[in-house]
Design a protein around this motif. Structure first.
Motif, PDB file in Angstrom:
ATOM      1  N   ALA A  33     -24.035  13.182  12.263  1.00 13.05           N
ATOM      2  CA  ALA A  33     -25.460  13.190  12.606  1.00 13.05           C
ATOM      3  C   ALA A  33     -26.266  13.313  11.327  1.00 13.05           C
ATOM      4  O   ALA A  33     -25.866  13.993  10.380  1.00 13.05           O
ATOM      5  N   SER A  34     -27.429  12.643  11.321  1.00  8.36           N
ATOM      6  CA  SER A  34     -28.305  12.676  10.157  1.00  8.36           C
ATOM      7  C   SER A  34     -29.680  13.216  10.548  1.00  8.36           C
ATOM      8  O   SER A  34     -30.035  13.245  11.729  1.00  8.36           O
ATOM      9  N   ASP A  35     -30.426  13.655   9.535  1.00  7.95           N
ATOM     10  CA  ASP A  35     -31.760  14.229   9.745  1.00  7.95           C
ATOM     11  C   ASP A  35     -31.705  15.389  10.733  1.00  7.95           C
ATOM     12  O   ASP A  35     -32.418  15.416  11.739  1.00  7.95           O
ATOM     13  N   VAL A  36     -30.872  16.359  10.456  1.00  5.49           N
ATOM     14  CA  VAL A  36     -30.706  17.531  11.317  1.00  5.49           C
ATOM     15  C   VAL A  36     -31.752  18.564  10.889  1.00  5.49           C
ATOM     16  O   VAL A  36     -31.513  19.410  10.018  1.00  5.49           O
ATOM     17  N   HIS A  37     -32.929  18.501  11.500  1.00  2.00           N
ATOM     18  CA  HIS A  37     -34.030  19.399  11.165  1.00  2.00           C
ATOM     19  C   HIS A  37     -33.830  20.717  11.906  1.00  2.00           C
ATOM     20  O   HIS A  37     -34.175  20.855  13.088  1.00  2.00           O
ATOM     21  N   LEU A  38     -33.275  21.695  11.215  1.00  2.00           N
ATOM     22  CA  LEU A  38     -32.934  22.961  11.858  1.00  2.00           C
ATOM     23  C   LEU A  38     -34.152  23.823  12.138  1.00  2.00           C
ATOM     24  O   LEU A  38     -34.038  24.824  12.862  1.00  2.00           O
ATOM     25  N   ASP A  39     -35.309  23.480  11.593  1.00  2.00           N
ATOM     26  CA  ASP A  39     -36.503  24.269  11.867  1.00  2.00           C
ATOM     27  C   ASP A  39     -37.194  23.846  13.155  1.00  2.00           C
ATOM     28  O   ASP A  39     -38.236  24.404  13.506  1.00  2.00           O
ATOM     29  N   GLN A  40     -36.626  22.888  13.872  1.00  2.00           N
ATOM     30  CA  GLN A  40     -37.194  22.417  15.133  1.00  2.00           C
ATOM     31  C   GLN A  40     -36.220  22.737  16.266  1.00  2.00           C
ATOM     32  O   GLN A  40     -35.032  22.418  16.185  1.00  2.00           O
ATOM     33  N   SER A  41     -36.742  23.359  17.312  1.00  2.00           N
ATOM     34  CA  SER A  41     -35.888  23.763  18.439  1.00  2.00           C
ATOM     35  C   SER A  41     -35.278  22.578  19.178  1.00  2.00           C
ATOM     36  O   SER A  41     -34.136  22.686  19.651  1.00  2.00           O
ATOM     37  N   PRO A  42     -35.937  21.408  19.323  1.00  2.00           N
ATOM     38  CA  PRO A  42     -35.255  20.281  19.995  1.00  2.00           C
ATOM     39  C   PRO A  42     -33.992  19.825  19.273  1.00  2.00           C
ATOM     40  O   PRO A  42     -33.027  19.403  19.917  1.00  2.00           O
ATOM     41  N   THR A  43     -33.979  19.955  17.961  1.00  2.00           N
ATOM     42  CA  THR A  43     -32.779  19.557  17.219  1.00  2.00           C
ATOM     43  C   THR A  43     -31.611  20.468  17.553  1.00  2.00           C
ATOM     44  O   THR A  43     -30.474  20.015  17.753  1.00  2.00           O
ATOM     45  N   LEU A  44     -31.860  21.761  17.652  1.00  2.00           N
ATOM     46  CA  LEU A  44     -30.796  22.694  18.009  1.00  2.00           C
ATOM     47  C   LEU A  44     -30.305  22.454  19.431  1.00  2.00           C
ATOM     48  O   LEU A  44     -29.107  22.585  19.715  1.00  2.00           O
ATOM     49  N   SER A  45     -31.200  22.092  20.338  1.00  2.00           N
ATOM     50  CA  SER A  45     -30.787  21.799  21.711  1.00  2.00           C
ATOM     51  C   SER A  45     -29.903  20.558  21.757  1.00  2.00           C
ATOM     52  O   SER A  45     -28.887  20.523  22.470  1.00  2.00           O
ATOM     53  N   LEU A  46     -30.288  19.524  20.997  1.00  2.00           N
ATOM     54  CA  LEU A  46     -29.457  18.313  20.954  1.00  2.00           C
ATOM     55  C   LEU A  46     -28.099  18.593  20.330  1.00  2.00           C
ATOM     56  O   LEU A  46     -27.070  18.072  20.772  1.00  2.00           O
ATOM     57  N   MET A  67     -27.527  10.585  15.808  1.00  2.00           N
ATOM     58  CA  MET A  67     -26.195  11.184  15.898  1.00  2.00           C
ATOM     59  C   MET A  67     -25.216  10.122  16.345  1.00  2.00           C
ATOM     60  O   MET A  67     -25.533   9.313  17.202  1.00  2.00           O
ATOM     61  N   ILE A  68     -24.055  10.146  15.765  1.00  2.00           N
ATOM     62  CA  ILE A  68     -23.042   9.158  16.132  1.00  2.00           C
ATOM     63  C   ILE A  68     -21.723   9.859  16.341  1.00  2.00           C
ATOM     64  O   ILE A  68     -21.357  10.753  15.601  1.00  2.00           O
ATOM     65  N   THR A  69     -21.067   9.533  17.403  1.00  2.00           N
ATOM     66  CA  THR A  69     -19.757  10.076  17.720  1.00  2.00           C
ATOM     67  C   THR A  69     -18.715   9.058  17.316  1.00  2.00           C
ATOM     68  O   THR A  69     -18.779   7.914  17.762  1.00  2.00           O
ATOM     69  N   ILE A  70     -17.778   9.451  16.493  1.00  2.00           N
ATOM     70  CA  ILE A  70     -16.820   8.505  15.933  1.00  2.00           C
ATOM     71  C   ILE A  70     -15.420   8.922  16.343  1.00  2.00           C
ATOM     72  O   ILE A  70     -15.022  10.068  16.150  1.00  2.00           O
ATOM     73  N   ARG A  71     -14.700   8.009  16.912  1.00  2.00           N
ATOM     74  CA  ARG A  71     -13.305   8.232  17.269  1.00  2.00           C
ATOM     75  C   ARG A  71     -12.438   7.395  16.342  1.00  2.00           C
ATOM     76  O   ARG A  71     -12.585   6.186  16.273  1.00  2.00           O
ATOM     77  N   ILE A  72     -11.593   8.064  15.591  1.00  2.00           N
ATOM     78  CA  ILE A  72     -10.846   7.378  14.549  1.00  2.00           C
ATOM     79  C   ILE A  72      -9.436   7.080  15.046  1.00  2.00           C
ATOM     80  O   ILE A  72      -8.594   7.968  15.104  1.00  2.00           O
ATOM     81  N   PRO A  73      -9.128   5.851  15.408  1.00  2.00           N
ATOM     82  CA  PRO A  73      -7.739   5.511  15.709  1.00  2.00           C
ATOM     83  C   PRO A  73      -6.994   5.232  14.430  1.00  2.00           C
ATOM     84  O   PRO A  73      -7.566   5.179  13.355  1.00  2.00           O
ATOM     85  N   ASN A  74      -5.694   5.056  14.551  1.00  2.00           N
ATOM     86  CA  ASN A  74      -4.961   4.664  13.368  1.00  2.00           C
ATOM     87  C   ASN A  74      -5.388   3.266  12.970  1.00  2.00           C
ATOM     88  O   ASN A  74      -5.623   2.404  13.794  1.00  2.00           O
ATOM     89  N   PRO A  75      -5.544   3.036  11.630  1.00  2.00           N
ATOM     90  CA  PRO A  75      -6.138   1.768  11.188  1.00  2.00           C
ATOM     91  C   PRO A  75      -5.301   0.564  11.509  1.00  2.00           C
ATOM     92  O   PRO A  75      -5.820  -0.531  11.643  1.00  2.00           O
TER      93      PRO A  75
END
Length: 712
Positions: A447-460, A1-9
């Motif tokens: 975020a990539s590889d969001v495996h919704l069938d696994q409970s740890p993914t939902l917690s994250l 997972m990556i958090t991206i903050r987009i400033p003006n270019p």
């Protein structure tokens, strides 16, 4: 997972985020001069140069010098403000003979912009350049720059279809607009002369030192007037956010004979067989034209005779011209391929030739795979084999350079042409860039590889949303696969119902954020015996109905997907491309005379080798005992390979199947986007900048890694 903050270019070119990994080997750029100092002439060594301009290709008997074009976007400091000075001397008008201006006008209008200049238009330009630039119009290069601006303004006004430039009212209107804009800007900005200002397309007179050393619009939001910021209070940033499904993009194909992009009919899922050859021919013509526009392949029309003049231009030779010219050195450009008999060959529209890689210097800055377009330097032997001494990828063309040629083209179909992203586009382009600077920085979560069938993914995922609940992010991008194992349709839908339950806990995000769901190769289902294709269609709406009811701005998008935000373009793709490159890469080494090195293919576990990337050191010959690649060098290798090829899938159809009628424009990376999100599960998180294009990998959500980055 990556958090991206987009400033003006524009601001991002000056301020570097402290969390950003600096992968550039270039020296730090000095601090800008105080506002009271006059503008300094930029150092040519600090400018962004192409592969050939930074390190010319040596002859076959020498080693290859590697270059490092991975530089941060803020390659130049902010241009200092101009202090009031004495007015410059007046430029005296001169009479320029038509025979003197004709070769330069032919190079600019015909060879660069594909325009035909009539004799009456040439006479009109002779008088205009003589008045504007004076006697130094040729030696200073001001005349050629002014001709380039006139040609670009003509194409904006008349369109790409009108290629005949006459001396009528249309050209007179272009020249009059340039003259009026120059007088207005000269009255606003002190210390400017006609011979130092060339950004006429933007309606403003900008010193050439600013054009080369920094962006004149790279001022902070705090430096903008209060009136401008007050007028932008009611602007909604979501109105400038466009999600472009690649199946709905306009199909623009490059016409090599007219040297323009033409709009083609809507592509089909079941095209005729000719679409396969058209796909590779389009890639060849596009990159071949890009090569011919590179300074290293352009023979100068005028050059001052000096003792230090050692500039050399390279010439591409078609394969058909090799016949009978044995034991001579040539530079070839074509597609690398493996014949049915198992030999490595090079193809171009005129023919093919077998390759001998015995004495080829290893190039560890890129992967070389069948299906890629490459440059080869070597000798044609009497055995009708081409002995290769150097193999490199074609030099890249930046987004600003592409905008100079095709700035009038709207590649995404959003109504925003390419030149809006640079200092051009007229009043509308300047207004969009001004709004982009004045608005606060939005936040994008990817975020990539969001495996919704696994409970740890939902917690994250719940923890990620909790962190941004007070200030909802503007865009949330979740990439598949959305299940860790094949599931039935009812179980697959239940996974998205669980995702909707997580979002329902954050009503602010559900109201204000835009949620994008990007499928992977296994979404929603893929048979084990079939190979998935690109581009992939969006998820069926029947599976995400509850998510769409919970989050108002939910979009099931294609893979890849393109996002237009103001004047920037973001490409998001979910593909395990690095593993495919390793499996199919051709590995060569330097062999002694009489010892022939066999061609080898890398596997997933075989380490690749890389020389030093210090541009100041001599080139290094890599042998089998070279040190292993570091993650940083591997990342650079991956990014440079894809962006140089200008496509997301530089493989033959047997390696990576694609929808042939969609791949030419849906998978294209020309013109160079502002940002490419390469969601690759088999690669660690990274974020690099290559020739002004930001490439990042968010990593897998299940690995519990958080990276805070800046999407410039």
């Amino acid at each position: 997972m990556i958090t991206i903050r987009i400033p003006n270019p524009i601001r991002a070119r000056r301020a570097k985020d402290p969390h950003q990994r600096d992968l550039s080997t270039s020296p730090n750029i000095p601090n800008p001069q105080p506002p009271t100092m006059p503008p300094k002439k930029p150092d040519p060594a600090q400018q962004t140069l192409s592969f050939f301009a930074r390190r010319p290709l040596p002859p076959s008997s020498s080693q290859i010098a590697t270059s490092d074009p991975f530089e941060p976007l803020n390659r130049s400091s902010r241009a200092p403000s101009l202090a009031p000075t004495a007015p410059p001397p007046r430029v005296l008008a001169v009479d320029i003979p038509a025979s003197t201006l004709r070769p330069i006008a032919f190079r600019v209008f015909t060879k660069k912009h594909n325009l035909t200049l009539k004799s009456d238009a040439l006479s009109l330009l002779c008088g205009f350049i003589g008045r504007r630039c004076g006697a130094d119009w040729r030696d200073s290069g001001s005349g050629e720059k002014l001709l380039d601006e006139i040609a670009k303004q003509w194409k904006r006004n008349e369109g790409a279809g009108k290629i005949l430039v006459d001396g009528g009212d249309a050209l007179k209107g272009v020249l009059k607009g340039i003259e009026v804009a120059g007088r207005e800007a000269k009255g606003r900005t002190p210390g400017l002369s006609r011979s130092t200002s060339f950004d006429f397309s933007a309606g403003e007179m900008i010193p050439s030192s600013m054009l080369m050393g920094g962006d004149p619009e790279s001022q902070d939001v705090e430096m903008m007037s209060e009136e401008v910021r007050d007028s932008l209070e009611g602007v909604d940033p979501t109105e400038y956010l466009r999600i472009v499904d690649v199946f709905e993009m306009p199909k623009l194909m490059y016409n090599a004979s007219r040297r323009i992009f033409e709009r083609h009919p809507r592509p089909s899922l079941f095209p005729p067989p000719a679409a396969k050859t058209a796909l590779f021919r389009h890639r060849y013509n596009l990159i071949h034209a890009r090569l011919l526009r590179n300074e290293s392949f352009m023979a100068p029309t005028y050059e001052k005779k000096t003792s230090t003049s050692t500039k050399k231009s390279y010439k591409l030779t078609p394969i058909s011209a090799l016949l009978g010219r044995y034991n001579q050195d040539f530079m070839l450009f074509g597609m690398l391929s493996i014949t049915p008999s198992g030999t490595l060959s090079l193809y171009d529209p005129t023919g093919e030739v077998s390759l001998d890689l015995t004495y080829c210097h290893p190039n560890d800055t890129v992967w070389l795979c069948p299906g890629m377009l490459i440059l080869l330097n070597g000798t044609y032997e009497e055995s009708e084999h081409f002995t290769v001494f150097a193999a490199i990828s074609p030099p890249i063309e930046t987004r600003a350079q592409s905008a100079e040629i095709f700035g009038h083209v709207d590649f995404l179909g959003t109504g925003v042409p390419l030149d809006f992203s640079i200092s051009g586009g007229g009043p509308q382009g300047r207004a969009m860039r001004k709004i982009e600077k004045a608005l606060t920085d939005p936040v994008w979560l990817i975020a990539s590889d969001v495996h919704l069938d696994q409970s740890p993914t939902l917690s994250l995922l719940r923890g990620m949303l909790t962190k941004h609940a007070e200030k909802p992010p503007q865009v949330i991008i979740l990439c598949g696969p959305f299940s860790s194992a094949p599931l039935a349709s009812r179980e697959y839908k239940a996974c998205f119902d669980s995702l909707a339950a997580v979002f329902a806990e954050f009503p602010g995000i559900c109201e204000e954020s835009t949620l994008l769901l990007v499928p992977a190769d296994s979404d929603p289902w893929t048979m084990p015996t079939t190979t998935p294709v690109l581009p992939r269609p969006p998820l069926p709406k029947a599976l995400i109905t509850r998510v769409m009811r919970t989050v108002k701005r939910t979009r099931a998008v294609s893979n890849p997907v393109r996002i237009a935000y103001f004047t920037s373009e973001v490409v998001v793709v979910r593909d395990d491309v690095q593993a495919r490159l390793r499996r199919n890469a051709v590995r060569v080494g330097v062999g002694e005379k009489g010892e022939r090195d066999e061609m080898e293919v890398d596997d997933d576990d075989a380490p690749s080798h890389s020389p030093s990337h210090d541009a100041s050191s001599p080139s290094t010959t890599t042998t089998a005992t070279a040190p292993l690649d570091t993650p940083q060098l591997t990342t650079r290798k991956l990014v440079k390979t894809l962006l140089d090829q200008s496509t997301l899938s530089p493989f033959p159809l047997t390696v990576r199947p694609v929808l042939t009628d969609f791949a030419s424009h849906a998978l294209s990376l020309y013109p160079l986007p502002s940002t490419v999100v390469m969601a690759d599960a088999g690669v660690e998180q990274y974020r690099v900048t290559y020739e002004g294009c930001h490439v990042l990998n968010p990593g897998s959500l299940g690995e519990e890694r958080v990276c805070v980055g800046v999407l410039e």
